[in-house]
Design a protein around this motif. Structure first.
Motif, PDB file in Angstrom:
ATOM      1  N   ALA A   1       0.740  -1.248  -0.053  1.00 11.32           N
ATOM      2  CA  ALA A   1       0.152  -0.059  -0.034  1.00 11.32           C
ATOM      3  C   ALA A   1       0.895   1.384  -0.187  1.00 11.32           C
ATOM      4  O   ALA A   1       1.703   1.392   0.801  1.00 11.32           O
ATOM      5  CB  ALA A   1      -0.977   0.065   1.188  1.00 11.32           C
ATOM      6  N   ILE A   2       0.412   2.158  -0.885  1.00 10.43           N
ATOM      7  CA  ILE A   2       1.127   3.512  -0.846  1.00 10.43           C
ATOM      8  C   ILE A   2       0.810   4.434   0.259  1.00 10.43           C
ATOM      9  O   ILE A   2      -0.406   4.286   0.804  1.00 10.43           O
ATOM     10  CB  ILE A   2       0.866   4.244  -2.293  1.00 10.43           C
ATOM     11  CG1 ILE A   2       1.876   3.693  -3.133  1.00 10.43           C
ATOM     12  CG2 ILE A   2       1.109   5.681  -2.084  1.00 10.43           C
ATOM     13  CD1 ILE A   2       1.739   4.266  -4.658  1.00 10.43           C
ATOM     14  N   GLY A   3       1.406   5.192   0.576  1.00  8.92           N
ATOM     15  CA  GLY A   3       1.071   6.151   1.725  1.00  8.92           C
ATOM     16  C   GLY A   3       1.953   5.639   3.187  1.00  8.92           C
ATOM     17  O   GLY A   3       2.423   4.635   3.246  1.00  8.92           O
ATOM     18  N   SER A   4       2.189   6.768   3.757  1.00  8.46           N
ATOM     19  CA  SER A   4       2.856   6.573   5.031  1.00  8.46           C
ATOM     20  C   SER A   4       1.863   5.838   6.119  1.00  8.46           C
ATOM     21  O   SER A   4       0.710   5.622   5.625  1.00  8.46           O
ATOM     22  CB  SER A   4       3.154   7.901   5.919  1.00  8.46           C
ATOM     23  OG  SER A   4       2.132   8.713   5.631  1.00  8.46           O
ATOM     24  N   ASN A   5       2.148   5.705   7.209  1.00  7.95           N
ATOM     25  CA  ASN A   5       1.233   5.145   8.224  1.00  7.95           C
ATOM     26  C   ASN A   5       0.219   5.998   8.429  1.00  7.95           C
ATOM     27  O   ASN A   5      -1.032   5.596   9.065  1.00  7.95           O
ATOM     28  CB  ASN A   5       1.828   4.546   9.481  1.00  7.95           C
ATOM     29  CG  ASN A   5       2.893   5.716   9.923  1.00  7.95           C
ATOM     30  OD1 ASN A   5       3.074   6.838   9.417  1.00  7.95           O
ATOM     31  ND2 ASN A   5       3.441   5.309  11.029  1.00  7.95           N
ATOM     32  N   GLN A   6       0.325   7.365   8.007  1.00  6.29           N
ATOM     33  CA  GLN A   6      -0.781   8.258   8.245  1.00  6.29           C
ATOM     34  C   GLN A   6      -2.028   7.687   7.610  1.00  6.29           C
ATOM     35  O   GLN A   6      -3.217   7.593   8.190  1.00  6.29           O
ATOM     36  CB  GLN A   6      -0.595   9.471   7.430  1.00  6.29           C
ATOM     37  CG  GLN A   6       0.724  10.111   8.022  1.00  6.29           C
ATOM     38  CD  GLN A   6       0.416  11.017   9.042  1.00  6.29           C
ATOM     39  OE1 GLN A   6       0.303  10.408  10.249  1.00  6.29           O
ATOM     40  NE2 GLN A   6      -0.184  12.249   8.891  1.00  6.29           N
ATOM     41  N   THR A   7      -1.934   7.189   6.216  1.00  2.00           N
ATOM     42  CA  THR A   7      -3.327   6.595   5.620  1.00  2.00           C
ATOM     43  C   THR A   7      -3.657   5.549   6.393  1.00  2.00           C
ATOM     44  O   THR A   7      -5.014   5.377   6.459  1.00  2.00           O
ATOM     45  CB  THR A   7      -2.464   6.027   4.304  1.00  2.00           C
ATOM     46  OG1 THR A   7      -1.549   7.113   3.648  1.00  2.00           O
ATOM     47  CG2 THR A   7      -3.612   5.776   3.279  1.00  2.00           C
ATOM     48  N   ALA A   8      -2.895   4.631   6.723  1.00  2.33           N
ATOM     49  CA  ALA A   8      -3.564   3.310   7.599  1.00  2.33           C
ATOM     50  C   ALA A   8      -4.190   3.998   8.839  1.00  2.33           C
ATOM     51  O   ALA A   8      -5.341   3.338   9.100  1.00  2.33           O
ATOM     52  CB  ALA A   8      -2.511   2.514   8.128  1.00  2.33           C
ATOM     53  N   LYS A   9      -3.735   5.001   9.458  1.00  5.35           N
ATOM     54  CA  LYS A   9      -4.161   5.310  10.804  1.00  5.35           C
ATOM     55  C   LYS A   9      -5.625   5.805  10.310  1.00  5.35           C
ATOM     56  O   LYS A   9      -6.789   5.889  11.016  1.00  5.35           O
ATOM     57  CB  LYS A   9      -3.292   6.227  11.565  1.00  5.35           C
ATOM     58  CG  LYS A   9      -2.247   5.612  12.087  1.00  5.35           C
ATOM     59  CD  LYS A   9      -1.687   6.457  12.913  1.00  5.35           C
ATOM     60  CE  LYS A   9      -0.187   5.856  13.494  1.00  5.35           C
ATOM     61  NZ  LYS A   9       0.686   7.119  13.744  1.00  5.35           N
ATOM     62  N   ARG A  10      -5.855   6.752   9.215  1.00  6.17           N
ATOM     63  CA  ARG A  10      -7.047   7.481   9.095  1.00  6.17           C
ATOM     64  C   ARG A  10      -8.083   6.332   8.661  1.00  6.17           C
ATOM     65  O   ARG A  10      -9.039   6.528   9.104  1.00  6.17           O
ATOM     66  CB  ARG A  10      -6.821   8.093   7.648  1.00  6.17           C
ATOM     67  CG  ARG A  10      -5.948   9.508   7.720  1.00  6.17           C
ATOM     68  CD  ARG A  10      -5.500   9.898   6.479  1.00  6.17           C
ATOM     69  NE  ARG A  10      -4.734  11.241   6.634  1.00  6.17           N
ATOM     70  CZ  ARG A  10      -4.076  11.806   5.437  1.00  6.17           C
ATOM     71  NH1 ARG A  10      -3.977  11.212   4.215  1.00  6.17           N
ATOM     72  NH2 ARG A  10      -3.166  12.814   5.814  1.00  6.17           N
ATOM     73  N   GLU A  11      -7.716   5.165   8.175  1.00  9.26           N
ATOM     74  CA  GLU A  11      -8.775   4.171   7.840  1.00  9.26           C
ATOM     75  C   GLU A  11      -9.179   3.698   8.979  1.00  9.26           C
ATOM     76  O   GLU A  11     -10.280   3.431   9.473  1.00  9.26           O
ATOM     77  CB  GLU A  11      -8.105   3.037   6.853  1.00  9.26           C
ATOM     78  CG  GLU A  11      -8.982   2.141   6.629  1.00  9.26           C
ATOM     79  CD  GLU A  11      -8.735   1.399   5.268  1.00  9.26           C
ATOM     80  OE1 GLU A  11      -7.703   1.568   4.612  1.00  9.26           O
ATOM     81  OE2 GLU A  11      -9.705   0.271   4.914  1.00  9.26           O
ATOM     82  N   GLU A  12      -8.179   3.462  10.145  1.00 10.46           N
ATOM     83  CA  GLU A  12      -8.731   2.857  11.468  1.00 10.46           C
ATOM     84  C   GLU A  12      -9.447   3.678  11.945  1.00 10.46           C
ATOM     85  O   GLU A  12     -10.710   3.294  12.581  1.00 10.46           O
ATOM     86  CB  GLU A  12      -7.363   2.826  12.137  1.00 10.46           C
ATOM     87  CG  GLU A  12      -6.497   1.543  11.853  1.00 10.46           C
ATOM     88  CD  GLU A  12      -5.185   1.613  12.615  1.00 10.46           C
ATOM     89  OE1 GLU A  12      -5.113   2.540  13.894  1.00 10.46           O
ATOM     90  OE2 GLU A  12      -4.091   1.259  12.252  1.00 10.46           O
ATOM     91  N   GLY A  13      -9.228   5.158  11.895  1.00 16.74           N
ATOM     92  CA  GLY A  13     -10.366   5.940  12.458  1.00 16.74           C
ATOM     93  C   GLY A  13     -11.842   5.901  11.895  1.00 16.74           C
ATOM     94  O   GLY A  13     -12.730   5.974  12.551  1.00 16.74           O
ATOM     95  N   PHE A  14     -11.732   5.848  10.438  1.00 11.34           N
ATOM     96  CA  PHE A  14     -12.900   5.680   9.661  1.00 11.34           C
ATOM     97  C   PHE A  14     -13.712   4.504  10.412  1.00 11.34           C
ATOM     98  O   PHE A  14     -14.771   4.429  10.608  1.00 11.34           O
ATOM     99  CB  PHE A  14     -12.596   5.469   8.366  1.00 11.34           C
ATOM    100  CG  PHE A  14     -13.795   5.505   7.563  1.00 11.34           C
ATOM    101  CD1 PHE A  14     -14.278   6.649   6.893  1.00 11.34           C
ATOM    102  CD2 PHE A  14     -14.448   4.310   6.987  1.00 11.34           C
ATOM    103  CE1 PHE A  14     -15.406   6.629   6.232  1.00 11.34           C
ATOM    104  CE2 PHE A  14     -15.547   4.467   6.158  1.00 11.34           C
ATOM    105  CZ  PHE A  14     -15.960   5.386   5.669  1.00 11.34           C
ATOM    106  N   LEU A  15     -13.040   3.270  10.468  1.00 10.18           N
ATOM    107  CA  LEU A  15     -13.646   2.025  10.934  1.00 10.18           C
ATOM    108  C   LEU A  15     -14.075   2.266  12.202  1.00 10.18           C
ATOM    109  O   LEU A  15     -15.146   1.653  12.685  1.00 10.18           O
ATOM    110  CB  LEU A  15     -12.540   1.143  10.632  1.00 10.18           C
ATOM    111  CG  LEU A  15     -12.297   0.613   9.189  1.00 10.18           C
ATOM    112  CD1 LEU A  15     -11.233  -0.259   9.019  1.00 10.18           C
ATOM    113  CD2 LEU A  15     -13.550   0.385   8.141  1.00 10.18           C
ATOM    114  N   ALA A  16     -13.243   2.939  13.117  1.00 11.95           N
ATOM    115  CA  ALA A  16     -13.572   3.169  14.418  1.00 11.95           C
ATOM    116  C   ALA A  16     -14.843   3.642  14.729  1.00 11.95           C
ATOM    117  O   ALA A  16     -15.824   3.553  15.529  1.00 11.95           O
ATOM    118  CB  ALA A  16     -12.527   4.018  15.045  1.00 11.95           C
TER     119      ALA A  16
END
Lengths: 372, 372
Positions: free
Chosen positions: A216-231
């Motif tokens: 996946a492209i993107g820093s861990n920023q990207t992953a954390k945003r998705e986590e927030g979305f799912l949260a």
DNA sequence: CTGTTAGCGCTTTCAT
DNA sequence: ATGAAAGCGCTAACAG
């Protein structure tokens, strides 16, 4: 910070007290006062005590202008960031840095920017070495490639060179400061905007951008945003109300992406929302525009020029921004102030999560950066 | 602004050119160079030309630190604002001013704050006179009471004293700068948030705060916000989709307000949204809390502490903010830079329209004001 | 241990 | 019309 709990009226009267004044009061010379101010030693204990008391009582603050002028040292800052093209996210960070540079040039601070290829760890490593060779007095960097970053920061710490992070943070590393966004929280907000009034049982696409090799492209920023979305979804128990579909696109495969999206749209008739957690939502907008598909709520990140165009024209519903200019600006000034004035910084400073709609994008100026 | 269209790498090498250097190149003394830099006259035309050319070619920028140090003049700024209590809007503006004050104190700039009663034109007029008596070098004010403001600014212009406006602007007056929000636009955004997903045929209350005598409280900001709100409704032809009900409350009549609201709620069964265009939405929240009325979307303005509490607890859906601290900060620094460095300012600077939900309020720090 | 001195870059008299 | 010189408040090297 000023103690704003008691806003006291100034009286125009308090004449600045100078080192010379202190010296007279303490029956010593200016040189001696200077010595205790900077803890440079070689002062008799009783003189020291006496001077310190007076300093305290008069709340002496040395004149920074005079200070900077008197210190002949030049400071070299090195900035290590991904390559940037006009209008993209990193460009804005550099814009903030350039702006800061102007301001701190009076402090005899000079800056050199090194830009690596954000998809190449080797490029980062090479420039990290170059950076060290430049023997900077301070470093501002976007911490890509964890292992390399740790290596670099370890070296910097050993050499006692302060450094700040922008964009994302590396916990457990002792940086002077970090300026960036709370990614998790921003994903949470994105979910609220997406789902707040979306008809139930709609399909929502979560689109990711992959590199060759499937990473996946993107820093861990990207992953954390998705986590927030799912949260958010979990918090409000919306798992069953919407159908979430993950879509993987590939950075370099334009036509493959189109075909893939076509297929997705064939499979899912009720797509009502699409979100991307990196800054490339304009690609989806391109796709929808071309096919004249409407009534889909697009949410993305960062005010790339193309994103903003689509926001203004109504194709994108919402963009979430994180003040890249400010990150660069504050990052650099934090370093400069530390070096020139020994001024401390907050270790972690989060940027506000800015929510931009068509309706407030026109006012969105990050003064003083977007002046003109 | 730096010319960010060409981000050039600095090389650590460009040694600052000094007046002395120019002087050598032009075969004159530093004094003469200084004379032409400041157009102080008394320089032979040919010398002048020669010096100007070199200045131009070397893109000479005098060192501001040295400049400030050498000029012994003290500057006095006077600030004219409404009285403020901790946690309210004007308090935040003052907070920004105090912060700026710290920074510009090195420039020999001192500040005095005068606070008037925002409901008393007389109080404004009195302090306007006091202000003039203080013979300030610059003025920052919130332009309340149009007629008085015109009188004051006319006087200031005659005395050649620069002034800036914060919060709201007065067209046709030649201020150094204005820092505030595009009120109309912010009302438009409020409408979008309110109506975006509100079930059709709901009732929405537009609540106003009146003074004794029936005059609406609030600057023209308030009125413009409402205009923006209504403009949105017109734009999307929503006049028939919702029932808008205007409610007038009275600033000093707590119990009367409650009775009035009770009555409104009796008359309208389907109230789903309430908006106030000034900062007092917490009063409505108080009312709803007390009666345990839920499922009503509250939208208001400004991050008063009580508003923020209700936002966090979910009673208020959304607050629109306008960075009062920044207004104060930029207003004061604009004056200081003008005086100390002759630096010009943009005449009009709009603050971003910040949209705060429960979900992004925690990150909302206006660094560097909310540090800690 | 401490005072003296010579600047930093710019402004501002004061002579010439 | 111009140059020389003093000084803003602070630092740093040097001498005692």
């Amino acid at each position: 910070m000023p103690d704003t709990n008691e806003i006291k009226k100034t009286t125009f009267s308090d004449d600045k007290v100078r080192i010379k004044d202190i010296a007279v009061l303490a029956n010593v010379s200016a040189g001696t006062v200077d010595r205790v101010i900077h803890n440079r030693g070689g002062v008799a204990p009783d003189s020291k005590k006496r001077i310190e008391d007076i300093l305290q009582e008069l709340n002496f603050k040395p004149n920074r202008m005079a200070r900077v002028l008197a210190i002949k040292k030049d400071y070299k800052l090195v900035v290590l960031l991904p390559e940037a093209a006009q209008g993209d996210y990193w460009w804005d960070i550099i814009k903030g840095i350039k702006r800061a540079e102007e301001e701190v040039s009076d402090y005899r601070v000079k800056t050199e920017v090194l830009q690596f290829n954000q998809y190449s760890m080797e490029s980062f490593a090479t420039l990290a070495q170059r950076l060290l060779d430049l023997t900077p007095d301070g470093v501002l960097m976007a911490p890509f490639f964890r292992r390399e970053v740790l290596k670099l920061t370890k070296e910097l710490e050993e050499r006692n060179i302060p450094f700040v992070f922008v964009d994302s943070n590396v916990e457990s590393v002792n940086c002077l400061a970090y300026y960036g966004q709370q990614s998790h929280q921003s994903g949470y907000v994105a979910a609220k905007i997406m789902l707040g009034n979306l008809e139930k049982s709609s399909t929502i696409l979560l689109v990711h951008m992959m590199r060759e090799g499937g990473e996946a492209i993107g820093s861990n920023q990207t992953a954390k945003r998705e986590e927030g979305f799912l949260a958010y979804i979990e918090k409000y128990s919306l798992e069953l109300s919407y159908q979430l579909v993950r879509v993987n696109l590939h950075a370099e495969d334009e036509s493959g992406n189109e075909a893939h999206l076509e297929e997705i749209f064939r499979q899912h008739q009720n797509i009502r929302g699409i979100i991307m957690f990196n800054s490339r939502i304009y690609r989806i907008a391109d796709f929808l525009e071309k096919r004249k598909i409407k009534n889909i709520r697009l949410i993305g990140y960062d005010l790339l020029e193309r994103n903003v165009q689509y926001l203004k024209s109504g194709v994108i519903e919402c963009l979430i921004a994180q003040r890249p200019q400010l990150q660069g600006y504050y990052g650099l000034t934090a370093l400069a102030r530390r070096l020139a004035f020994h001024q401390p910084s907050k270790p972690v400073c989060y940027m506000p999560i800015d929510i931009l709609f068509k309706e407030n994008i026109n006012d969105y100026k990050v003064y003083p950066f977007d002046v003109d």
